[in-house]
Write a protein that holds these residues in place. Sequence first.
Motif, PDB file in Angstrom:
ATOM      1  N   GLN A   1      25.292 -37.298  37.852  1.00  0.00           N
ATOM      2  CA  GLN A   1      24.161 -37.848  38.274  1.00  0.00           C
ATOM      3  C   GLN A   1      23.509 -37.069  39.310  1.00  0.00           C
ATOM      4  O   GLN A   1      22.330 -37.012  39.472  1.00  0.00           O
ATOM      5  CB  GLN A   1      24.532 -39.397  38.905  1.00  0.00           C
ATOM      6  N   PHE A   2      24.574 -36.305  40.092  1.00  0.00           N
ATOM      7  CA  PHE A   2      24.026 -35.400  41.268  1.00  0.00           C
ATOM      8  C   PHE A   2      23.290 -34.282  40.625  1.00  0.00           C
ATOM      9  O   PHE A   2      22.453 -33.659  40.907  1.00  0.00           O
ATOM     10  CB  PHE A   2      24.927 -35.181  42.137  1.00  0.00           C
ATOM     11  N   VAL A   3      23.893 -33.775  39.523  1.00  0.00           N
ATOM     12  CA  VAL A   3      23.672 -32.519  38.628  1.00  0.00           C
ATOM     13  C   VAL A   3      22.083 -32.818  38.238  1.00  0.00           C
ATOM     14  O   VAL A   3      21.200 -31.962  38.473  1.00  0.00           O
ATOM     15  CB  VAL A   3      24.557 -32.359  37.533  1.00  0.00           C
ATOM     16  N   ARG A   4      21.875 -33.929  37.760  1.00  0.00           N
ATOM     17  CA  ARG A   4      20.525 -34.410  37.056  1.00  0.00           C
ATOM     18  C   ARG A   4      19.546 -34.324  38.294  1.00  0.00           C
ATOM     19  O   ARG A   4      18.290 -33.861  38.150  1.00  0.00           O
ATOM     20  CB  ARG A   4      20.561 -35.547  36.398  1.00  0.00           C
ATOM     21  N   ALA A   5      19.832 -34.834  39.377  1.00  0.00           N
ATOM     22  CA  ALA A   5      19.011 -34.953  40.534  1.00  0.00           C
ATOM     23  C   ALA A   5      18.677 -33.745  41.235  1.00  0.00           C
ATOM     24  O   ALA A   5      17.385 -33.378  41.438  1.00  0.00           O
ATOM     25  CB  ALA A   5      19.536 -35.967  41.698  1.00  0.00           C
ATOM     26  N   TYR A   6      19.554 -32.961  41.451  1.00  0.00           N
ATOM     27  CA  TYR A   6      19.368 -31.536  41.665  1.00  0.00           C
ATOM     28  C   TYR A   6      18.633 -30.856  40.888  1.00  0.00           C
ATOM     29  O   TYR A   6      17.723 -29.921  41.409  1.00  0.00           O
ATOM     30  CB  TYR A   6      20.969 -31.072  42.037  1.00  0.00           C
TER      31      TYR A   6
ATOM     32  N   VAL B   1      19.112 -30.464  50.770  1.00  0.00           N
ATOM     33  CA  VAL B   1      20.667 -30.835  51.763  1.00  0.00           C
ATOM     34  C   VAL B   1      20.540 -32.266  50.998  1.00  0.00           C
ATOM     35  O   VAL B   1      19.667 -33.220  50.697  1.00  0.00           O
ATOM     36  CB  VAL B   1      19.628 -31.057  53.040  1.00  0.00           C
ATOM     37  N   SER B   2      21.866 -32.575  50.877  1.00  0.00           N
ATOM     38  CA  SER B   2      22.417 -33.870  50.194  1.00  0.00           C
ATOM     39  C   SER B   2      23.413 -34.531  51.368  1.00  0.00           C
ATOM     40  O   SER B   2      24.437 -34.073  51.379  1.00  0.00           O
ATOM     41  CB  SER B   2      23.137 -33.546  48.981  1.00  0.00           C
ATOM     42  N   VAL B   3      22.792 -35.616  51.833  1.00  0.00           N
ATOM     43  CA  VAL B   3      23.502 -36.260  52.865  1.00  0.00           C
ATOM     44  C   VAL B   3      24.068 -37.575  52.422  1.00  0.00           C
ATOM     45  O   VAL B   3      23.330 -38.518  52.024  1.00  0.00           O
ATOM     46  CB  VAL B   3      22.611 -36.465  54.070  1.00  0.00           C
TER      47      VAL B   3
ATOM     48  N   SER C   1      31.818 -36.283  44.591  1.00  0.00           N
ATOM     49  CA  SER C   1      30.922 -35.932  43.539  1.00  0.00           C
ATOM     50  C   SER C   1      29.876 -35.076  43.792  1.00  0.00           C
ATOM     51  O   SER C   1      29.547 -34.256  42.808  1.00  0.00           O
ATOM     52  CB  SER C   1      30.556 -37.335  43.162  1.00  0.00           C
ATOM     53  N   ALA C   2      29.376 -35.314  44.932  1.00  0.00           N
ATOM     54  CA  ALA C   2      28.010 -34.308  45.132  1.00  0.00           C
ATOM     55  C   ALA C   2      28.412 -32.949  45.498  1.00  0.00           C
ATOM     56  O   ALA C   2      27.827 -31.860  44.850  1.00  0.00           O
ATOM     57  CB  ALA C   2      27.506 -34.803  46.532  1.00  0.00           C
ATOM     58  N   ARG C   3      29.525 -32.392  45.971  1.00  0.00           N
ATOM     59  CA  ARG C   3      30.244 -31.171  46.081  1.00  0.00           C
ATOM     60  C   ARG C   3      30.426 -30.478  44.646  1.00  0.00           C
ATOM     61  O   ARG C   3      30.258 -29.545  44.476  1.00  0.00           O
ATOM     62  CB  ARG C   3      31.228 -31.210  47.008  1.00  0.00           C
ATOM     63  N   LEU C   4      30.840 -31.444  43.798  1.00  0.00           N
ATOM     64  CA  LEU C   4      31.300 -30.987  42.437  1.00  0.00           C
ATOM     65  C   LEU C   4      30.071 -30.659  41.883  1.00  0.00           C
ATOM     66  O   LEU C   4      29.779 -29.481  41.184  1.00  0.00           O
ATOM     67  CB  LEU C   4      32.274 -32.060  41.698  1.00  0.00           C
ATOM     68  N   ALA C   5      29.060 -31.355  42.075  1.00  0.00           N
ATOM     69  CA  ALA C   5      27.662 -31.044  41.239  1.00  0.00           C
ATOM     70  C   ALA C   5      27.041 -29.946  41.976  1.00  0.00           C
ATOM     71  O   ALA C   5      26.534 -28.950  41.029  1.00  0.00           O
ATOM     72  CB  ALA C   5      26.848 -32.346  41.388  1.00  0.00           C
ATOM     73  N   ALA C   6      27.166 -29.955  43.290  1.00  0.00           N
ATOM     74  CA  ALA C   6      26.505 -28.818  43.902  1.00  0.00           C
ATOM     75  C   ALA C   6      26.963 -27.526  43.497  1.00  0.00           C
ATOM     76  O   ALA C   6      26.329 -26.426  43.569  1.00  0.00           O
ATOM     77  CB  ALA C   6      26.533 -29.020  45.507  1.00  0.00           C
TER      78      ALA C   6
ATOM     79  N   ALA D   1      23.377 -27.921  49.754  1.00  0.00           N
ATOM     80  CA  ALA D   1      24.301 -28.276  50.806  1.00  0.00           C
ATOM     81  C   ALA D   1      24.508 -29.614  51.059  1.00  0.00           C
ATOM     82  O   ALA D   1      23.743 -30.379  51.341  1.00  0.00           O
ATOM     83  CB  ALA D   1      23.710 -27.346  52.190  1.00  0.00           C
ATOM     84  N   VAL D   2      25.730 -29.744  50.830  1.00  0.00           N
ATOM     85  CA  VAL D   2      26.182 -31.182  50.899  1.00  0.00           C
ATOM     86  C   VAL D   2      26.833 -31.612  52.392  1.00  0.00           C
ATOM     87  O   VAL D   2      27.687 -30.697  52.982  1.00  0.00           O
ATOM     88  CB  VAL D   2      27.298 -31.436  49.829  1.00  0.00           C
ATOM     89  N   VAL D   3      26.354 -32.814  52.874  1.00  0.00           N
ATOM     90  CA  VAL D   3      26.783 -32.996  54.216  1.00  0.00           C
ATOM     91  C   VAL D   3      27.535 -34.434  54.212  1.00  0.00           C
ATOM     92  O   VAL D   3      26.762 -35.293  53.682  1.00  0.00           O
ATOM     93  CB  VAL D   3      25.335 -32.988  55.327  1.00  0.00           C
ATOM     94  N   ASP D   4      28.668 -34.477  54.825  1.00  0.00           N
ATOM     95  CA  ASP D   4      29.287 -35.785  55.052  1.00  0.00           C
ATOM     96  C   ASP D   4      28.780 -36.641  56.320  1.00  0.00           C
ATOM     97  O   ASP D   4      28.932 -36.007  57.279  1.00  0.00           O
ATOM     98  CB  ASP D   4      30.828 -35.405  54.999  1.00  0.00           C
TER      99      ASP D   4
END
Length: 286
Positions: A68-73, A85-87, A99-104, A112-115
Amino acid sequence: MPVAVVTDSTAYLPPGLLAMHQLTVVPLTVVLNGVEGREGVETFPADATRALSGRRVSVNTSRPAPAQFVRAYRRLLDGGADGIVSVHLSAGLSGTVESARLAAAEFGDRVAVVDSRSCGMGIGFPALAATEAAAAGADLTAARIAAERAIARTTVYFYVDTLEFLRRGGRINAASALLGTALSVKPIMHMPDGVIVLRDRVRTASRGIARLVDLAVEAAGDADVDLALHHLAAPQRAEALQAALAARLGDCLRSTYVSEAGAVVAAHAGPGLACVVVHRRPPAGD
């Protein structure tokens, strides 16, 4: 095209802010009594409230799949974004960040994924900071730093009628739940390190709201602040918080956003939730 910003459905940003800042939202999934739905798309707060009021209830939540993140990115980058930037929701509560980091990883240094180490507008305020930085011409690194600085200036406190839902969902342990419900006290929680911790106990809901006000004023200090108020099937509690905080903070209060928490938080906090998120604005020129 400037840096784009992605967040997830647990940020609970008011629709007007989402549209104004062109944020992309990736939804988490909620399963209510065997029926699966994407938060904010197919499943809404009222659905969770109804399910939780039943005698037999099965409620689960799950993170977005990396795809889902791959598609959005990919959509944003193919659309001309210079970077993303993905927060997201605290890694201490969900695997969403993972999941976001795996996609990134598929996009090299363009994402850049931010927790956020938070939830609700504890995610939303950092995401907004990143969008505002990007709109002012910031590159990916500067937009990420803007989000991280906003995280450091944001504090979350929330009241729940019972800790039972948090215990069932594994967000707190059984000992904490027992402590919170002993002698029929009402718990106030916070998230100092991205996990939910018991902060205070009060005797009644009205005292809980009053204590939230005191804690929010303390967190604000002498800074100018933006507030977000979340509730779950308890709009009167949000209204009481809004009125009391406006009176206490006076001219230091710049913006207030009120929204109902979504089905993911509903599943783990239960009806009656009242939450205040304090975002301290940086000093002028910072």
